[in-house]
Design a protein around this motif. Structure first.
Motif, short mmCIF file in Angstrom:
data_model
loop_
_atom_site.label_atom_id
_atom_site.label_comp_id
_atom_site.label_asym_id
_atom_site.label_seq_id
_atom_site.Cartn_x
_atom_site.Cartn_y
_atom_site.Cartn_z
N MET A 161 72.17 73.23 33.08
CA MET A 161 72.56 71.51 33.47
C MET A 161 73.99 71.17 33.56
SD MET A 161 71.53 68.55 33.87
CE MET A 161 69.71 68.36 33.25
N LYS A 162 75.04 71.64 32.98
CA LYS A 162 76.59 71.51 33.08
C LYS A 162 76.80 71.77 34.61
CE LYS A 162 79.67 72.67 30.26
NZ LYS A 162 80.52 73.44 29.59
N LYS A 190 68.86 60.19 37.88
CA LYS A 190 67.92 59.76 36.77
C LYS A 190 66.53 60.51 36.67
CE LYS A 190 65.38 55.46 35.35
NZ LYS A 190 64.79 54.04 35.97
N ASN A 191 66.23 60.80 35.33
CA ASN A 191 65.13 61.76 34.83
C ASN A 191 65.17 63.16 35.24
OD1 ASN A 191 63.74 59.37 33.82
ND2 ASN A 191 62.77 58.92 35.45
N VAL A 192 66.34 63.23 35.71
CA VAL A 192 66.54 64.86 36.18
C VAL A 192 67.69 65.41 35.29
CG1 VAL A 192 67.12 66.55 37.82
CG2 VAL A 192 65.56 64.70 38.15
N SER A 193 69.10 64.82 35.54
CA SER A 193 70.23 65.21 35.02
C SER A 193 71.03 64.17 34.25
CB SER A 193 71.22 65.74 36.06
OG SER A 193 71.39 64.94 37.13
N ASP A 194 70.40 63.45 33.99
CA ASP A 194 70.80 62.05 32.90
C ASP A 194 70.75 62.47 31.39
OD1 ASP A 194 68.05 62.01 32.96
OD2 ASP A 194 67.94 59.70 33.22
N ARG A 195 70.42 63.88 31.06
CA ARG A 195 70.65 64.44 29.89
C ARG A 195 71.40 65.75 29.65
NH1 ARG A 195 65.50 61.99 30.29
NH2 ARG A 195 64.84 60.75 28.49
N ASP A 196 71.59 66.34 28.73
CA ASP A 196 72.39 67.22 28.48
C ASP A 196 71.77 68.63 28.70
OD1 ASP A 196 74.67 65.81 28.27
OD2 ASP A 196 74.72 65.74 26.27
N TYR A 197 70.51 68.52 28.99
CA TYR A 197 69.76 69.92 28.89
C TYR A 197 68.56 69.80 30.11
CZ TYR A 197 66.77 66.75 26.23
OH TYR A 197 65.96 65.87 26.12
N PHE A 198 68.10 71.00 30.26
CA PHE A 198 67.16 71.15 31.43
C PHE A 198 65.62 71.39 30.28
CE2 PHE A 198 69.49 72.24 35.16
CZ PHE A 198 69.17 71.29 35.87
N LEU A 235 75.47 71.98 22.31
CA LEU A 235 75.14 70.66 22.47
C LEU A 235 73.90 70.21 23.34
CD1 LEU A 235 78.85 69.59 23.36
CD2 LEU A 235 77.74 69.14 21.22
N GLY A 236 73.42 70.94 24.08
CA GLY A 236 72.25 70.76 24.70
C GLY A 236 70.94 70.71 23.94
N LYS A 237 70.93 71.81 23.33
CA LYS A 237 69.79 71.88 22.23
C LYS A 237 70.11 70.76 21.18
CE LYS A 237 66.80 74.76 23.20
NZ LYS A 237 65.53 74.33 23.43
N GLN A 238 71.22 70.42 20.62
CA GLN A 238 71.18 69.30 19.77
C GLN A 238 70.64 67.99 20.26
OE1 GLN A 238 74.92 68.67 17.48
NE2 GLN A 238 75.44 70.89 18.06
N ALA A 239 70.96 67.62 21.74
CA ALA A 239 70.46 66.64 22.14
C ALA A 239 69.15 66.57 22.29
CB ALA A 239 71.17 66.53 23.82
N LYS A 294 67.31 65.79 19.23
CA LYS A 294 67.28 64.43 18.82
C LYS A 294 66.29 63.50 19.77
CE LYS A 294 72.35 64.32 17.35
NZ LYS A 294 73.45 63.93 17.60
N ASP A 295 66.10 64.02 20.93
CA ASP A 295 65.19 63.34 21.94
C ASP A 295 63.68 63.69 21.50
OD1 ASP A 295 67.26 62.48 23.27
OD2 ASP A 295 67.10 63.70 24.72
N ARG A 296 63.34 64.72 20.58
CA ARG A 296 61.97 65.08 20.44
C ARG A 296 61.23 64.07 19.65
NH1 ARG A 296 62.92 71.24 17.72
NH2 ARG A 296 63.88 71.90 19.70
N VAL A 297 60.02 63.70 20.38
CA VAL A 297 59.08 62.67 19.71
C VAL A 297 57.97 63.39 19.01
CG1 VAL A 297 59.78 60.85 21.34
CG2 VAL A 297 57.80 62.45 21.96
#
Length: 769
Positions: free
Chosen positions: A614-615, A625-633, A746-750, A753-756
Motif C-alpha cells: 500500500m505504501k 477513495k475506498n482503495v488507498s485511503d487506508r494504510d493497508y490492502f 502500522l498497516g495491521k494495527q490500522a 482498529k477498522d475491524r467490525v
C-alpha cells in the motif's frame, strides 16, 4: 506511451529532456568546445532513436540501465571518448550513493532506528532481532541482484509480483512443512551433535514434538505442523499406561517391598553394548520380564479398550497416572513452544497442531488434554498461548453433531475458541480434499497454521499431508495491475493473465534455485527424511517436487473497487471476482499438468505486504477513495474488515471464492467477548461454515489480559479488577495469534482498529438458541 523503469522499480514517463541534461552536464565537465547545448540535444535525439530501434519492438518500458548504456554507445560512436569516461564516472558515483543507501538501511536496522515489526513474532529491538534484520538488508539485495531473472526482480520492485522472504532466497530455504511425527517418534532421529532414541512414553513423546518443531524450523523459513497429533500419540499413551500398570503390579510383589532402590541406583554395570547403566535399570528390566511371564499379558494388551482383559486393581490407578502424565506433558509442550526462542529476534517457531478425529479412547484423551491446555493457559496468569496454533479437524460422522463419537470434544473445542481464539477449524470433508483415505489420518485435510495447505500431489503421493509443505509463495498485487490497465476490466484481465504466467516463471526459478542446494544446507531435514520422497542419489528435487508452489494474490476488494466501483459484497462485484479467481485456478491447473509441479492458488496472508504494498501504491498513484485511503490492502479475497454484515453473510460471500484456492485460505468472523456465554450460537456459525464448504475457519474474539492480576476478557482502558493499564491485547494477525496487536506493523494495527464485529444475526441466534 514510452516509459522508463527506474532502479527502484518505479515506472515513470520517458523524458528526453533528462537525457539531454545529463549529457550537457557531462560535456561541461570535460570543457567541451562549441555549442554544447546543440550538441547535447543532438546526442540526446540519437539516444532516443537508438533506444526505439533496440527496445521498442519488445517493450514500451525502457530500463534506466539500458538507456544509460545507450548514452555510452552514442558518445563512443561520436568519438567523445573523454565524455564517455566522465559519464561512466558519473554512473559509478551514483552507484556508490545507492550502496550508501543500502548501508544506511543496514545501520538503521542494526541500531533499531527503523523498527517496523514486519513480522509480529520478531522483537526488532532485541540483539538477535537487530542482527537478523540488519543481515536481511544485504541478503535481500543479494537475492535481487544475483539469484533471479531481471523480469522477476522488476516485477517485485514495481509492486506487481511480490517474492516472499527474500532474505531466505539465496540460502535456498523453503517455506512450510507438515512434519512426519509418526516416523520420527517411532524410529528416533539424528542431529548434528548426536541422535535421539525412539520415544518410550507420553512425556518423552511430547517433549520430542517440541524439540522436532524447533529443529525443523531452523531448516526453513515458515511454519511447521503436526497433521494428526491425537492419532500420533496413541502408541505413547499405551506405552505409559503399560509402564504405570507394571509399576503398580510390581509394588504388590514381595521382592519389590524388600528391595533397596537407592542402593540399586548407586550401583552400575556394563551392558552388552558396552554402555554403563544403573543397576536399577537392570532390576527394572527383570521386573518387567517377570511381569509378562507371570501374567501372560503382552504389550498389545495395553489398550484402554481391553479393560476386561486387565486386572481391575491396577487398571484405574494406571489410567489415572497416565492421564496425569498426559496433562503434564501437554502443559510442558505449551510452555516450551511459547518460550524456546530458536530463531533470531527472539522468534518462536510458527507451530500448529491438528487434532480431533481419533476415536480411540487414548486419542480422545490426547485431544481433550490439548484443549484443556489451551483453556488453562500458560504462565503465572494463565495467559492465552500464542503457539501452537490449535486446529480442530471437523469431520462428518466423527465429531460434527450429537451422537457422533467425538462430539463432546467439539463442544470443548468451541469453549476454547470462545475464550482463547484457538482452535481454528479444518474441514476434513472439504471438496478440495476429495479422494482422501478415511482410514489414514495422514490424508485428512490439515493446515500449517496461517492457512497454507497441501493439495493433491501430482507426483504420486496423492492426498498425503505428512512430509509435504509449501515450497515457496509469490503474490500478485492486483491493485497495481488495475491501475496499469487504466482501470479497464478487459485490459486488466489480459494483464493479469500475463502476470500469472510471469509469477509461474518466478516460482519455477526459485524452485530450481532451492533444488540446486546441497543437502548440507538443511541437515536435520535431509538426514531424517522429514520431507517425503527424498532419494539422496537424485538430490533434494526428489522430495521438493511433492510440495506446493503457491501463486498468491493481494487486494481483490480494492481491485474490484478500481475496476467497477464496488467490491465482492455486491452481485456485480462477485461476478467479476469469480472471473478473476477462475483465471487463477485455471492457470494453476494448467501449470500443474504442464510442469508436473503442484502449482496452487494461494490466498496470501500478507502480514507485512498489506502495508508495504500500500505504501508503494500510494507513492505512485496517490490516495484513491475506498482503495488507498487506508494504510493497508485487504488480504487476498477477504471481505474488507470495515464492511458491516452478519457472520452468515460473510461466510456466504467468501465461500463462493474459497473453492478456487488449492494452496491455502482462511475465512474468519469477528464476534464479541460475550460469545463464551453462548457456545450454542457459536456452533451454528461453525456448522454453517463447514456446510458451506469453507476449508479453514476461525473465530476472532477480543482477548485482553491484565498483566498484573491476570484478569482476561475484553478490557477498555483499565483492568476492572485491579485498575492496571498494563493490558496485553491479543489479536489474530493472519491465521496465527501474535502477542499484543500493538506489536504489529502500522498497516495491521490500522486494520485491527477498522475491524467490525459481525454480530447482527449472531445476536438473533443468541435469543433463539
Amino acid at each position: 506511451m514510452i516509459q522508463v523503469r527506474k532502479r527502484d522499480g518505479k515506472v515513470v514517463p520517458f523524458d528526453l529532456e533528462k537525457i539531454k541534461t545529463a549529457i550537457l552536464k557531462d560535456l561541461k565537465a570535460i570543457g567541451h568546445e562549441g555549442d554544447i547545448e546543440a550538441t547535447a540535444k543532438k546526442y540526446a535525439d540519437e539516444v532516443f532513436e537508438l533506444c526505439e530501434q533496440k527496445f521498442l519492438p519488445q517493450t514500451s518500458v525502457f530500463d534506466i540501465e539500458n538507456i544509460q548504456d545507450t548514452v555510452v554507445q552514442v558518445l563512443s560512436r561520436e568519438g567523445e571518448l573523454r565524455a564517455v569516461i566522465a559519464y561512466c564516472e558519473y554512473r559509478y558515483q551514483h552507484k556508490l550513493e545507492r550502496e550508501q543507501r543500502v548501508k544506511k538501511a543496514y545501520e538503521d536496522k542494526l541500531m533499531a532506528k527503523n523498527v517496523v515489526n514486519q513480522n509480529a513474532n520478531i522483537d526488532e529491538y532485541s540483539g538477535g532481532g537487530r542482527s537478523g534484520e540488519a543481515a536481511n538488508v544485504y541478503e535481500k539485495q543479494y537475492a535481487l541482484d544475483h539469484c533471479m531473472s531481471e523480469k522477476a526482480r522488476r516485477n517485485h520492485e514495481n509492486n506487481e509480483i511480490y517474492i516472499h522472504d527474500l532474505n531466505k532466497y539465496a540460502i535456498g530455504f523453503h517455506n512450510c512443512l507438515s512434519i512426519p511425527f509418526d516416523d520420527l517418534l517411532a524410529k528416533g532421529f539424528h542431529t548434528r551433535q548426536g541422535d535421539v532414541r525412539p520415544a518410550g512414553s507420553l512425556n518423552t513423546a511430547f517433549q520430542l514434538v517440541a524439540v522436532i518443531f524447533q529443529l525443523q524450523s531452523l531448516d526453513q523459513f515458515g511454519g511447521v505442523s503436526a497433521t494428526h497429533l491425537d492419532w500420533t500419540m496413541v502408541p505413547y499413551f499405551r506405552k505409559s499406561f503399560m509402564k504405570h500398570y507394571i509399576d503398580l503390579w510390581a509394588k504388590d510383589q514381595k521382592e519389590y517391598q524388600s528391595s533397596d532402590c537407592v542402593a540399586l541406583y548407586d550401583q552400575t554395570y556394563t551392558d552388552s553394548m558396552g554402555v554403563t547403566r544403573s543397576a536399577y535399570d537392570k532390576w527394572a528390566d527383570g521386573v518387567k520380564k517377570k511381569f509378562f511371564e507371570k501374567t501372560g499379558l503382552t504389550k498389545d494388551d495395553f489398550k484402554l479398550s481391553n479393560k476386561a482383559g486387565l486386572d481391575a486393581r491396577y487398571y484405574n490407578s494406571a489410567l489415572g497416572d497416565t492421564i496425569q502424565e498426559l496433562h503434564q506433558a501437554v502443559e510442558a509442550m505449551y510452555h516450551n513452544l511459547n518460550t524456546l526462542q530458536s530463531r533470531s529476534g527472539d522468534q518462536l517457531p510458527f507451530t500448529s497442531v491438528n487434532y480431533g478425529t481419533c476415536t480411540e479412547e487414548e486419542g480422545r484423551l490426547v485431544t481433550r488434554a490439548l484443549l484443556l491446555g489451551s483453556l488453562e493457559g500458560i504462565g503465572f496468569h494463565h495467559n492465552t498461548p500464542i503457539f501452537p496454533c490449535g486446529i480442530f479437524q471437523y469431520m462428518k460422522g466423527v465429531n460434527d453433531k450429537p451422537g457422533t463419537p467425538n462430539y463432546d470434544l467439539k463442544q470443548l473445542a468451541m469453549r476454547s475458541t470462545s475464550q482463547r481464539l484457538y482452535p481454528n477449524y479444518a474441514n476434513v470433508d472439504w471438496s478440495g480434499n476429495a479422494g482422501y483415505d478415511r482410514n489414514d489420518p495422514r490424508t485428512y485435510f490439515s493446515t500449517m497454521g496461517c492457512r497454507t495447505a497441501n493439495g493433491y500431489d501430482i507426483n504420486g503421493l496423492g492426498q498425503l499431508k505428512d512430509g509435504r509443505g509449501n515450497i515457496c509463495p509469490t503474490t500478485i498485487i492486483m491493485p497495481t495491475l488495475a491501475m496499469e490497465a487504466d482501470r479497464d476490466v478487459e485490459k486488466f484481465m489480459k494483464l493479469l493473465d500475463e502476470k500469472i504466467h510471469e509469477a509461474k516463471d518466478t516460482l519455477i526459478e526459485r524452485f530450481n534455485w532451492i533444488c540446486s542446494q546441497d543437502p548440507k544446507t538443511a541437515p536435520f531435514m535431509w538426514d531424517n527424511n522429514t520431507m517425503a520422497g527424498y532419494i539422496p542419489e537424485e538430490g533434494i528435487r526428489s522430495a521438493m517436487k511433492h510440495g506446493t508452489l503457491a501463486l498468491g494474490q493481494l487486494g481483490l476488494a480494492e481491485t474490484l473497487q478500481l475496476l467497477i466501483g464496488c467490491n465482492q459484497t455486491t452481485p456485480e462485484g462477485m461476478k467479476l471476482a469469480k472471473r478473476i479467481e477462475e483465471l487463477f485456478s485455471k492457470r494453476c491447473k494448467e501449470f500443474k499438468e504442464q510442469y508436473k509441479l503442484n502449482f496452487g492458488v494461494y490466498y496470501t496472508p500478507a502480514e507485512n505486504l498489506c502495508y508495504t504494498a500500500m505504501k508503494k501504491f500510494k507513492a505512485k498513484y496517490g490516495v484513491i477513495k475506498n482503495v488507498s485511503d487506508r494504510d493497508y490492502f485487504t488480504n487476498s479475497i477477504h471481505v474488507p474488515v470495515w464492511e458491516n454484515m452478519t457472520p452468515f453473510e460473510k461466510i456466504d460471500i467468501e465461500s463462493q471464492l474459497t473453492g478456487y484456492s488449492s494452496a491455502g485460505c482462511i475465512t474468519y468472523v469477528e464476534l464479541p467477548s460475550t460469545t463464551k456465554h453462548n457456545v450454542d450460537a457459536l456452533e451454528q456459525i461453525i456448522d454453517y461454515a463447514m456446510d458451506k464448504d469453507i476449508p479453514y475457519f476461525a473465530i476472532n474474539v477480543p482477548n485482553d489480559t491484565c498483566m498484573d492480576c491476570g484478569y482476561t476478557d475484553e478490557i477498555n482502558d483499565a483492568c476492572p479488577v485491579c485498575g492496571s493499564h498494563n493490558i496485553r491485547r491479543l489479536r489474530r494477525v493472519t491465521g496465527y495469534l501474535t502477542t499484543d496487536y500493538h506489536n504489529f506493523n502500522l498497516g495491521k494495527q490500522a486494520e485491527v482498529k477498522d475491524r467490525v464485529k459481525h454480530i447482527k444475526s449472531f445476536a438473533k441466534k443468541e435469543q433463539t438458541a
